[in-house]
Design a protein around this motif. Structure first.
Motif, PDB file in Angstrom:
ATOM      1  N   LEU A  48       0.834  -1.208   0.000  1.00  0.00           N
ATOM      2  CA  LEU A  48       0.000   0.000   0.000  1.00  0.00           C
ATOM      3  C   LEU A  48       0.862   1.249   0.000  1.00  0.00           C
ATOM      4  CD1 LEU A  48      -2.770  -1.090   2.527  1.00  0.00           C
ATOM      5  CD2 LEU A  48      -3.142  -0.499   0.116  1.00  0.00           C
ATOM      6  N   GLN A  49       1.935   1.225   0.754  1.00  0.00           N
ATOM      7  CA  GLN A  49       2.826   2.374   0.822  1.00  0.00           C
ATOM      8  C   GLN A  49       3.438   2.669  -0.547  1.00  0.00           C
ATOM      9  OE1 GLN A  49       6.163   1.945   3.543  1.00  0.00           O
ATOM     10  NE2 GLN A  49       5.968   4.084   4.171  1.00  0.00           N
ATOM     11  N   LYS A  50       3.849   1.617  -1.249  1.00  0.00           N
ATOM     12  CA  LYS A  50       4.422   1.800  -2.584  1.00  0.00           C
ATOM     13  C   LYS A  50       3.375   2.310  -3.570  1.00  0.00           C
ATOM     14  CE  LYS A  50       7.952  -1.778  -1.974  1.00  0.00           C
ATOM     15  NZ  LYS A  50       8.422  -3.137  -2.390  1.00  0.00           N
ATOM     16  N   PHE A  51       2.139   1.792  -3.461  1.00  0.00           N
ATOM     17  CA  PHE A  51       1.068   2.235  -4.351  1.00  0.00           C
ATOM     18  C   PHE A  51       0.736   3.703  -4.097  1.00  0.00           C
ATOM     19  CE2 PHE A  51      -3.520   2.662  -5.315  1.00  0.00           C
ATOM     20  CZ  PHE A  51      -3.476   2.381  -6.669  1.00  0.00           C
ATOM     21  N   ILE A  52       0.702   4.088  -2.823  1.00  0.00           N
ATOM     22  CA  ILE A  52       0.427   5.485  -2.474  1.00  0.00           C
ATOM     23  C   ILE A  52       1.518   6.398  -3.032  1.00  0.00           C
ATOM     24  CG2 ILE A  52       0.338   7.086  -0.511  1.00  0.00           C
ATOM     25  CD1 ILE A  52      -1.008   4.769   1.067  1.00  0.00           C
ATOM     26  N   ALA A  53       2.756   5.953  -2.949  1.00  0.00           N
ATOM     27  CA  ALA A  53       3.869   6.755  -3.469  1.00  0.00           C
ATOM     28  C   ALA A  53       3.737   6.961  -4.975  1.00  0.00           C
ATOM     29  CB  ALA A  53       5.197   6.075  -3.129  1.00  0.00           C
ATOM     30  N   ARG A  54       3.315   5.911  -5.691  1.00  0.00           N
ATOM     31  CA  ARG A  54       3.129   6.052  -7.144  1.00  0.00           C
ATOM     32  C   ARG A  54       2.009   7.036  -7.462  1.00  0.00           C
ATOM     33  NH1 ARG A  54       3.607   0.359  -7.195  1.00  0.00           N
ATOM     34  NH2 ARG A  54       1.383   0.132  -7.684  1.00  0.00           N
ATOM     35  N   LEU A  55       0.917   6.941  -6.695  1.00  0.00           N
ATOM     36  CA  LEU A  55      -0.210   7.831  -6.944  1.00  0.00           C
ATOM     37  C   LEU A  55       0.143   9.295  -6.693  1.00  0.00           C
ATOM     38  CD1 LEU A  55      -3.339   5.973  -5.498  1.00  0.00           C
ATOM     39  CD2 LEU A  55      -2.893   6.535  -7.887  1.00  0.00           C
ATOM     40  N   THR A  56       0.904   9.545  -5.644  1.00  0.00           N
ATOM     41  CA  THR A  56       1.228  10.931  -5.315  1.00  0.00           C
ATOM     42  C   THR A  56       2.020  11.608  -6.439  1.00  0.00           C
ATOM     43  OG1 THR A  56       3.200  10.189  -4.106  1.00  0.00           O
ATOM     44  CG2 THR A  56       1.207  10.555  -2.825  1.00  0.00           C
ATOM     45  N   LYS A  57       2.758  10.820  -7.213  1.00  0.00           N
ATOM     46  CA  LYS A  57       3.511  11.384  -8.333  1.00  0.00           C
ATOM     47  C   LYS A  57       2.589  11.816  -9.478  1.00  0.00           C
ATOM     48  CE  LYS A  57       7.670   8.660  -7.386  1.00  0.00           C
ATOM     49  NZ  LYS A  57       8.617   7.624  -7.897  1.00  0.00           N
ATOM     50  N   GLN A  58       1.365  11.243  -9.512  1.00  0.00           N
ATOM     51  CA  GLN A  58       0.419  11.558 -10.575  1.00  0.00           C
ATOM     52  C   GLN A  58      -0.572  12.647 -10.183  1.00  0.00           C
ATOM     53  OE1 GLN A  58      -1.446   7.919 -12.177  1.00  0.00           O
ATOM     54  NE2 GLN A  58       0.088   6.731 -11.094  1.00  0.00           N
ATOM     55  N   MET A  59      -0.578  13.022  -8.903  1.00  0.00           N
ATOM     56  CA  MET A  59      -1.616  13.899  -8.389  1.00  0.00           C
ATOM     57  C   MET A  59      -1.094  15.300  -8.072  1.00  0.00           C
ATOM     58  SD  MET A  59      -3.416  11.187  -5.774  1.00  0.00           S
ATOM     59  CE  MET A  59      -4.638  12.360  -5.178  1.00  0.00           C
TER      60      MET A  59
END
Length: 253
Positions: free
Chosen positions: A159-170
């Motif tokens: 989840l932490q890795k997925f959140i990190a990826r999303l923050t780069k797109q937002m």
């Protein structure tokens, strides 16, 4: 709810236009609802973005919006309207004036999907860490289940890795908005914690494992309310986001 979530519903009485929007958004899981009955079928807790024509169902968009909020609390809503129509008093995330163009709709839906998934991922991450904490603070006579503890650690890491990826797109404002929503939900959860668990809005059983939620299971709570219209099954851990269907039918407009 599948994760990452990508379920989109287009509420558009002009079926040709609705199908066009669906074609533009073909990389996602899109349903088109051109009638109240189709809307009732398409709406469930998995929907994370709705494209809502302001004139849908003879102008009953505000009522439909209430149903969307009840059934799919994480859903982000885009309202579309004719340029000549008055600006609606609708609590939605974004407004689009027709004609709607492919690039703006696709970009907007992608942004809102990111927000919905960021919200879902953060909520699950917080809950996973809370579960980990409960393992770390335990009665010495009952050591924690190491296998389950390791699974929770792996889930938290993913989840932490997925959140990190999303923050780069937002955008930062989108991130801040989601965090404000989660803080509000946590406030609601704390306020509701003293209320009876058998709220009239709670489903009768888990949709994943079928566990009944009308009593205790082996001495443990059969269900835990995580927030407004959000519950976690005490048997399988499934998070369910839906209100009692008896309060939601679109055909009751």
């Amino acid at each position: 709810m599948d994760f990452p979530a990508n379920s989109v519903v287009v509420f558009e009485e002009n079926r040709t236009r609705g199908e066009l929007y669906s074609l533009w958004l073909d990389e996602y899981d899109v349903d088109v609802a051109a009638t109240k009955q189709e809307a009732d079928t398409a709406l469930d807790g998995a929907v994370v973005v709705a494209v809502l024509n302001q004139g849908f169902a003879d102008g009953a968009a505000s009522k439909l919006l209430e149903i969307v909020r009840a059934r799919a609390p994480l859903c982000r809503v885009v309202a579309t309207r004719e340029r000549s129509d008055p600006f609606p008093d609708l609590n939605v995330d974004h407004q689009l004036v027709k004609p709607v163009f492919e690039e703006e709709l696709v970009d907007l839906v992608e942004t809102l999907l990111c927000r919905a998934n960021y919200h879902l991922a953060l909520s699950r991450y917080y809950q996973t860490n809370a579960d980990l904490s409960s393992f770390e603070i335990h009665d010495g006579d009952h050591p924690p289940d190491r296998t389950q503890y390791d699974e929770l650690q792996q889930r938290a890491s993913k989840l932490q890795k997925f959140i990190a990826r999303l923050t780069k797109q937002m955008e930062q404002e989108d991130i801040r908005a989601v965090k404000r929503d989660i803080l509000l939900e946590r406030d609601i959860e704390e306020t509701d914690s003293t209320e009876k668990i058998d709220s009239k809005y709670r489903p009768g059983k888990c949709t994943n494992c079928g566990q009944r939620w009308d009593g205790d299971a082996d001495g443990e709570p059969a269900v835990t309310q995580l927030g407004a219209y959000v519950w976690r099954c005490g048997d399988c851990g499934h998070v369910q986001m839906a209100a009692d269907p008896s309060h939601q039918h679109v055909n009751r407009w």
